[in-house]
Every structure is written in C-alpha cells, then in structure tokens.
Scaffold this motif. Structure first.
Motif, mmCIF file in Angstrom:
data_model
loop_
_atom_site.group_PDB
_atom_site.id
_atom_site.type_symbol
_atom_site.label_atom_id
_atom_site.label_comp_id
_atom_site.label_asym_id
_atom_site.label_seq_id
_atom_site.Cartn_x
_atom_site.Cartn_y
_atom_site.Cartn_z
ATOM 1 N N LEU A 116 1.001 -0.741 0.070
ATOM 2 C CA LEU A 116 0.324 0.032 0.216
ATOM 3 C C LEU A 116 0.781 1.009 -0.033
ATOM 4 C CD1 LEU A 116 -2.400 -1.208 2.524
ATOM 5 C CD2 LEU A 116 -2.773 -1.265 0.231
ATOM 6 N N VAL A 117 2.275 0.943 0.742
ATOM 7 C CA VAL A 117 2.907 2.449 0.807
ATOM 8 C C VAL A 117 3.451 2.667 -0.653
ATOM 9 C CG1 VAL A 117 5.250 3.144 2.171
ATOM 10 C CG2 VAL A 117 3.369 1.941 3.189
ATOM 11 N N GLY A 118 4.013 1.483 -0.937
ATOM 12 C CA GLY A 118 4.741 1.002 -2.183
ATOM 13 C C GLY A 118 3.375 2.419 -3.717
ATOM 14 N N ALA A 119 2.884 1.666 -3.352
ATOM 15 C CA ALA A 119 1.588 2.358 -4.596
ATOM 16 C C ALA A 119 1.562 3.413 -4.324
ATOM 17 C CB ALA A 119 0.392 1.192 -4.326
ATOM 18 N N GLY A 120 1.804 4.034 -3.679
ATOM 19 C CA GLY A 120 0.904 4.759 -3.373
ATOM 20 C C GLY A 120 2.157 5.810 -4.252
ATOM 21 N N ILE A 121 3.473 5.926 -3.380
ATOM 22 C CA ILE A 121 4.842 6.111 -3.727
ATOM 23 C C ILE A 121 4.244 6.382 -5.506
ATOM 24 C CG2 ILE A 121 7.032 6.249 -4.466
ATOM 25 C CD1 ILE A 121 7.237 5.624 -1.869
ATOM 26 N N GLN A 122 4.133 5.275 -6.494
ATOM 27 C CA GLN A 122 3.919 4.950 -8.250
ATOM 28 C C GLN A 122 3.181 6.007 -7.933
ATOM 29 O OE1 GLN A 122 5.188 3.891 -10.361
ATOM 30 N NE2 GLN A 122 5.736 1.467 -9.864
ATOM 31 N N THR A 123 2.275 6.546 -7.646
ATOM 32 C CA THR A 123 0.978 7.166 -7.829
ATOM 33 C C THR A 123 1.411 8.089 -7.754
ATOM 34 O OG1 THR A 123 -0.506 5.622 -6.941
ATOM 35 C CG2 THR A 123 -1.242 8.081 -7.456
ATOM 36 N N HIS A 124 2.014 8.810 -7.214
ATOM 37 C CA HIS A 124 2.772 10.048 -6.555
ATOM 38 C C HIS A 124 3.968 10.506 -7.735
ATOM 39 C CE1 HIS A 124 3.551 13.907 -4.794
ATOM 40 N NE2 HIS A 124 4.802 13.514 -4.606
ATOM 41 N N ILE A 125 4.815 9.518 -8.021
ATOM 42 C CA ILE A 125 5.661 9.869 -9.204
ATOM 43 C C ILE A 125 4.744 10.175 -10.483
ATOM 44 C CG2 ILE A 125 7.188 9.172 -10.272
ATOM 45 C CD1 ILE A 125 8.609 7.713 -7.983
ATOM 46 N N LYS A 126 3.836 9.012 -10.406
ATOM 47 C CA LYS A 126 3.097 9.657 -11.907
ATOM 48 C C LYS A 126 2.445 10.452 -12.353
ATOM 49 C CE LYS A 126 1.157 7.603 -15.477
ATOM 50 N NZ LYS A 126 1.708 7.557 -17.230
ATOM 51 N N GLU A 127 1.626 11.593 -11.287
ATOM 52 C CA GLU A 127 0.500 11.490 -11.371
ATOM 53 C C GLU A 127 2.245 13.871 -11.129
ATOM 54 O OE1 GLU A 127 -1.302 12.076 -8.105
ATOM 55 O OE2 GLU A 127 -3.073 10.800 -8.492
ATOM 56 N N ALA A 128 3.264 13.709 -10.896
ATOM 57 C CA ALA A 128 4.060 14.526 -10.937
ATOM 58 C C ALA A 128 5.182 14.191 -11.924
ATOM 59 C CB ALA A 128 4.788 14.590 -9.619
ATOM 60 N N PHE A 129 5.058 13.564 -12.272
ATOM 61 C CA PHE A 129 6.413 13.572 -13.565
ATOM 62 C C PHE A 129 5.961 13.095 -14.867
ATOM 63 C CE2 PHE A 129 8.602 13.408 -9.742
ATOM 64 C CZ PHE A 129 9.418 14.625 -9.541
ATOM 65 N N GLY A 130 4.531 12.344 -15.067
ATOM 66 C CA GLY A 130 4.115 11.521 -16.459
ATOM 67 C C GLY A 130 5.262 10.328 -16.104
ATOM 68 N N ASN A 131 4.936 9.681 -17.722
ATOM 69 C CA ASN A 131 5.310 8.797 -17.866
ATOM 70 C C ASN A 131 6.577 8.240 -17.863
ATOM 71 O OD1 ASN A 131 2.977 7.149 -18.251
ATOM 72 N ND2 ASN A 131 2.438 7.666 -20.024
ATOM 73 N N ALA A 132 7.745 9.597 -18.066
ATOM 74 C CA ALA A 132 9.342 9.207 -18.293
ATOM 75 C C ALA A 132 9.405 9.201 -16.844
ATOM 76 C CB ALA A 132 9.607 10.437 -19.331
ATOM 77 N N GLY A 133 9.068 10.031 -16.085
ATOM 78 C CA GLY A 133 9.444 10.030 -14.729
ATOM 79 C C GLY A 133 9.194 8.637 -14.157
ATOM 80 N N SER A 134 8.048 8.258 -14.593
ATOM 81 C CA SER A 134 7.604 6.307 -13.942
ATOM 82 C C SER A 134 8.802 5.265 -14.232
ATOM 83 C CB SER A 134 6.165 6.582 -14.440
ATOM 84 O OG SER A 134 6.478 5.008 -13.501
ATOM 85 N N ASN A 135 9.029 5.765 -15.746
ATOM 86 C CA ASN A 135 9.577 4.313 -15.872
ATOM 87 C C ASN A 135 11.334 4.815 -15.693
ATOM 88 O OD1 ASN A 135 7.675 3.581 -17.815
ATOM 89 N ND2 ASN A 135 8.520 5.664 -19.455
ATOM 90 N N LEU A 136 11.577 5.985 -15.993
ATOM 91 C CA LEU A 136 12.681 5.753 -14.953
ATOM 92 C C LEU A 136 12.780 5.471 -13.255
ATOM 93 C CD1 LEU A 136 15.971 7.506 -14.745
ATOM 94 C CD2 LEU A 136 14.572 9.464 -14.114
#
Length: 647
Positions: free
Chosen positions: A95-115
C-alpha cells in the motif's frame, strides 16, 4: 486517475508476451521470485508505461504464485506460517509503495515513472544479484557444496530472544522474533509495489537474515507473492492502472512454466538456485541500465539524445532482456535434465543392489504361514501409525487385541523420503524422523505399561505402502492394523490412500480402525457370499469373536430384482451352523440392496463393533482403485473392518 495509451496488441506482441510469461513462470517456480524482474522490463521494452507494467504484473502474479506454492508444498518445501507472517506485513508495504508510484506518475508522467522503476531495478539488482552470485560461488567451492551454511547474521537473529515476540518456524526449526520478520515483509511489499519485484528482498532476507534453506525460501516466497499480489492488484486496479489483457496473456504462459520450474528444484543442488537468480539479475540490470539515459533525456535532465542514439540504447536493452530470458531457460532446463539423469542412475544402482541381496517374495507354500491363517493366528500384530489423530483408534485397539492374544506387538512408522528430498531438505527430513521416533517411543511406552512386549520399527521410503508391505512379509506378520483418514468413501480409495494401497498389495489380512472405532465385544458382522473367500473370513470371525467374547451376525446381500433368496438362505445357514458348533451366539439375515452399502447400513443400525469380509490376496492397486466390495466397505464404514485375505 485514468491511464491512457494502453498498448495495442498484435499477434506478434501476444506471442512475445506468452513466451515471456512462460520463461517468467519457469524462473518463478525455480527460484521463488514472482519473475517480475523479467516480466516488468519485458513489458516496458514493448512501450508499456512503467506503472501499468508493474500493476499488470502484480495482477498476474498472485494466481501463478498460488499454483507454484501448492506444487512445491507437495515436496515439503513451503513454510506456510512464515509465508503468511511475511505476507501480511508485506501487504502494508504494498500500500505504501503503490502510493509512491501513483505520486511519481502524477508529478512526472510516464517518463518519470519509467526512470524511477528502472533506477530502482538497477540499484536493487546490483546489490542483491552481486551478493547472491558471490554466495553461490562460495558454496560451490566449499568443502561440501551440497550443504548450505547458515550466515553469521542469521545465527545472530536466531540467538536474540525478545519476550512476547518469539515465533517458531519449521523451515529453521527454531524461534525468531517477529520484530525481524515484520520489517522484512514490509520492505518486500514496498519493493513489490514499486517494481513488482518482491522476491529479490523476500528470498535473500529469508536465506541470509533468518537462515532458511534456499530451497524452502524460494518456495515460501510464493506464499508471500500470492498474498501481496492479490492486495496490490486490487489497489492498482481501483486506480485504473491494470491492463487485464497483459496480465491474462502472461499468466497463461507462466502457468505452464511454473510447473516445470517447481519440478526443477527437486533435481538441483541448492547453489544452482542462487546461480540462476544471480545471473538473470545481472543481465536484467544491464538491460534496464541502458534505458536510464533515454528516460533522463525525455525529462530534460541531460542533453536530449538523438532519435538514432535512443533507438540504439533501446535495442541493446531489448537484446539483453531476450538474452536474460534465454539464459535463465537454458540453465534451468539443463539443471533439470542433468538432475533427472543422475536420479535415474541412482535408482538403477539401488535396484541392482536390491537384487544382489537375493530378496524374494514368499513362495506358495509359505503364504499360509504369513497370512491370517484359518487357525486364526493373531500372534504377530503389526501396528502402523503416523502419530496423527487418525491413528489413535488403531493404536488403542491394537494394544487391546495384543493383550488378548500373544502379549506381543510390533509398531511401525514410515518416513517418506527420496534421494532429492534427502539432499535438498535435510532439516525437514531430520525433523520428520525425530517426530516418527517420538511417536514410536510413545506407543511403545503405552504398550509396555499394558504389560506387552513391544518392538518399534522405523523405515524410510518413497512409497509408504511398499515399506509397510515389505516389513509385514519380511517379519511374517499375521495381521496389519491401520487407521483411516476420515469417512471419505470411494473417493479416498480412488485418490490412492496408503491404507487402500496396502490392502491391494499385502499378503496378510488388515484390520482398519477409524479414529472412534472400538472393539468392545458388542457384535461382529460377518458378510458372506458363498465363496471360499467368505468361508475363510468366517473362520477368522470365529477366532476373533472368541478373543472379544462377542456374538456374530452372519449376513448376505441379494441384489434387488434378481431373486436368489433360496440360495442366500443356504449360504447363511451353512455359516451359521459352523459358528454355532464353536459355541458362539449367532444370528443370520438376508438383505436386499447393493452389497457395500447394505453391509455398512446394517452395521450402523445394529451397533456393530467390527465388520469382517473376505478378499482375494494380493489384488493389486488396479482392483483397489476400481473399488471392490471390501474396499468400499472400508471407505464407508464408521466401525472397524477386518479384511481377511485368501489364496
């Protein structure tokens, strides 16, 4: 939040995903990791956004992990309690890790999530993969490469006794504090939600932190993967990140691969699991590493790469990934083939040794001395017990019967094992052997307190029923007394229970006693059909009735609509006369219906202690599986059943 740009799937993409799923499942079943370190990068290499790849991977993971856990549990490799404890704490981490993933996706888009995902992959794989390979190298070059050594850290963890937090785990045969297991589970779950990889933390932590053998650690990780995969899938699906198409295609391929991978663990040395894990980790590390400059360029953190340069980096990354898949598959299949070949050679050697000892089955003129003879010998009684609650009735009645006869009892337990189990799970084998010895000692003590002479016998073998039959024939037993696992009827026999197999294979008669069965001397129900088998059963019933001081009820069953009432009356009267001449109270009855069901129903209505039926000697497993009358009676009856063998 909705995710746009789900991948378009053509025939080529579907076949590639299926192949990736197969190899991922193969690796998963072999090393215990969910295979995400292969699957997530593979989907990303096809253009799937990182968060979708992670979410879809977790969605496919938990059913596959369940299949692998069940498969490997059959080999005794799963520590269920440890898996559940780690799995629950891992769910919080998810649950904690999924929250971090969602936040990065919203802030930096697909490129940020991929990085983010690629960077974590590189760091984790470099640390864990390097150490795993180093440890495998040390084991291989040690004096005994087949024996795993518990790490200093694990010994330290096991030595810490924190009151109120200690819990016993069978995989290490000791207690450790949950204050160590909970953090390990949490970080496993957090990493799983970040890159869909939990095994890289879960498996090494169990091996190096807790001291769990690598074979059992990889198997127990599948339990953790099931628990956290299910929770993570719900979390990501709720936010729209799961591409169910990817999950189902990969799952279809992985369900085939995981079966082979799980089987492969039974034929390899422990260090090979670490070798496979380490090599694939390093290859995937470089595959993801080549993509980091591309993602940095997309985010304008470095000078933007040209289209050609970015394409080269992507191509190298993809090639390394394919090479990692092929390498893992080749290593596993090679290890499986070599291990299987060595196992077959060992079996042939053992068979040759067995023949050289001139072991032979009893010849025809010896058979009557071995089986429960017409003279009603009960002098040599073999009690078979596994120490479970289902053996309590057999143990109790065997002691009572021995008190009434020879004052002598033989008690036997069998430890199920094979060459692979001995080499791969020595701790479990040693524990099971100690438990069997303890059971034998308890029964022996009880028997001696009842003024009996008792001899304990412990055997090891892959087929329990064969060990029982061989011991009974070698020691020339008159009767085998066994328990029965519940009232399961023909289904239990068709599944091949030990009791059913013994009945089909042994030369002597068998007394099967359910947990609540008692030979209290109320009455004995003798089922006859006019054959010589039932005649011999009648002689045995007479003798056991004398020991129990019990009356006998003789019955025969006539199929509805077929008549034969007169013939049936002649049969029961002949046996009734024989019993009366022995000074035993006897009644007779004729019942219409199906034989097995009619016998069992009659016994239940009349409160019978014991049903006695005749059976042909060594019937073979085929007849047992087909369900003869005597076999069906055992499966359905609530009281004890004596199967009298005839030749």
């Amino acid at each position: 939040m909705k995710v746009s740009g789900f991948l378009h799937l053509g025939v080529g993409s579907i076949l590639f995903l299926f192949l990736v799923g197969f190899v991922g499942g193969l690796v998963s079943g072999f090393i215990g990791s969910g295979g995400a370190f292969v699957l997530t990068p593979a989907m990303m290499s096809m253009g799937v956004p990182a968060i979708v790849a992670v979410a879809s991977n977790m969605c496919h993971k938990f059913p596959k992990a369940l299949v692998g856990a069940i498969k490997r549990a059959k080999y005794g490799q799963v520590d269920v309690k440890l898996g559940i404890i780690l799995g629950i704490s891992a769910e919080i981490g998810v649950l904690v890790g999924a929250g971090i993933q969602t936040h990065i996706k919203e802030a930096f888009g697909n490129a940020g999530s991929n990085l983010y995902v690629s960077f974590v992959f590189v760091v984790v794989l470099a640390i864990v993969g390097g150490y795993v390979l180093y440890d495998a190298w040390k084991i291989y070059h040690s004096a005994n490469p087949e024996e795993e050594q518990v790490s200093k850290l694990a010994r330290w963890v096991q030595s810490k006794r924190i009151p109120g937090t200690m819990m016993y785990f069978k995989s290490i045969d000791t207690e450790i504090s949950v204050l160590f297991t909970i953090p390990a589970g949490f970080f496993t779950g957090m990493l799983a939600a970040t890159i869909a990889v939990g095994g890289f933390i879960g498996v090494p932590s169990m091996i190096y932190l807790f001291g769990v053998p690598s074979i059992m650690a990889s198997a127990t990780e599948l339990v953790i993967a099931f628990i956290m995969g299910m929770g993570g899938s719900i979390k990501f699906a709720w936010e729209g990140f799961v591409d169910i198409r990817l999950a189902m295609i990969i799952l279809a391929g992985s369900l085939f691969g995981i079966q082979l991978g799980a089987i492969g663990t039974t034929y390899v040395k422990p260090y090979m699991v670490k070798v496979v894990m380490g090599i694939i980790m390093i290859l995937v590390l470089f595959s993801r590493g080549f993509m980091i400059p591309v993602y940095l360029s997309d985010l304008d953190y470095i000078n933007r790469l040209s289209v050609g340069t970015a394409h080269i980096f992507s191509g190298v990354s993809y090639t390394l990934l394919i090479f990692a898949l092929l390498t893992g598959g080749v290593i596993i299949f090679t290890a499986l083939w070599r291990g299987r070949r060595e196992h077959l050679q060992l079996l042939r050697t053992q068979e040759t040794a067995a023949f050289s000892q001139s072991f032979s089955l009893p010849v025809a003129n010896e058979i009557n001395d071995i089986q429960l003879s017409p003279l009603g010998k009960f002098n040599r009684i073999l009690l078979v017990t596994d120490g479970s609650e289902f053996s309590t009735g057999a143990t109790r009645e065997a002691i009572k019967l021995a008190q009434k006869t020879s004052k002598q009892l033989y008690v036997m337990s069998v430890v199920r094992t094979n060459p692979e189990y001995e080499s791969l799970a020595p701790q479990l084998l040693e524990k099971e052997q100690k438990a069997a010895i303890n059971v034998l000692e308890q029964v022996k003590t009880t028997a001696e307190q009842a003024n009996l002479t008792c001899e304990a016998l412990l055997r090891h073998g892959e087929e329990v029923h064969q060990e029982i039959v061989e011991e009974a024939e070698k020691s020339r037993m008159d009767i085998i007394i066994m328990g029965r696992r519940g009232k399961t009827g023909l289904l239990r026999l068709m599944m091949g229970s030990t009791t059913a197999k013994v009945i089909g294979s042994t030369l002597c008669s068998i007394l099967v006693v359910p947990r609540a069965g008692q030979l209290a001397g109320k009455s004995i129900l003798l089922a006859v059909d006019g054959s010589r088998y039932s005649d011999v059963a009648a002689v045995a019933a007479i003798n056991i009735a004398k020991h129990l001081q019990a009356p006998i009820e003789v019955m025969t069953v006539v199929d509805v609509g077929q008549g034969h009432q007169t013939e049936a009356a002649v049969i029961v009267e002949r046996i009734k006369t024989l019993i009366t001449n022995e000074g035993i109270d006897v009644e007779s009855l004729i019942v219409n219906g199906r034989p097995a069901e009619s016998i069992v129903d009659t016994a239940k209505k009349r409160g019978t202690d014991l049903i006695v039926v005749g059976s042909h000697g060594r019937t073979g497993l085929e007849k047992v599986l087909m369900g003869s009358v005597s076999d069906r009676v055992i499966g359905l009856a609530e009281c004890a059943v004596l199967i009298v063998k005839t030749y």
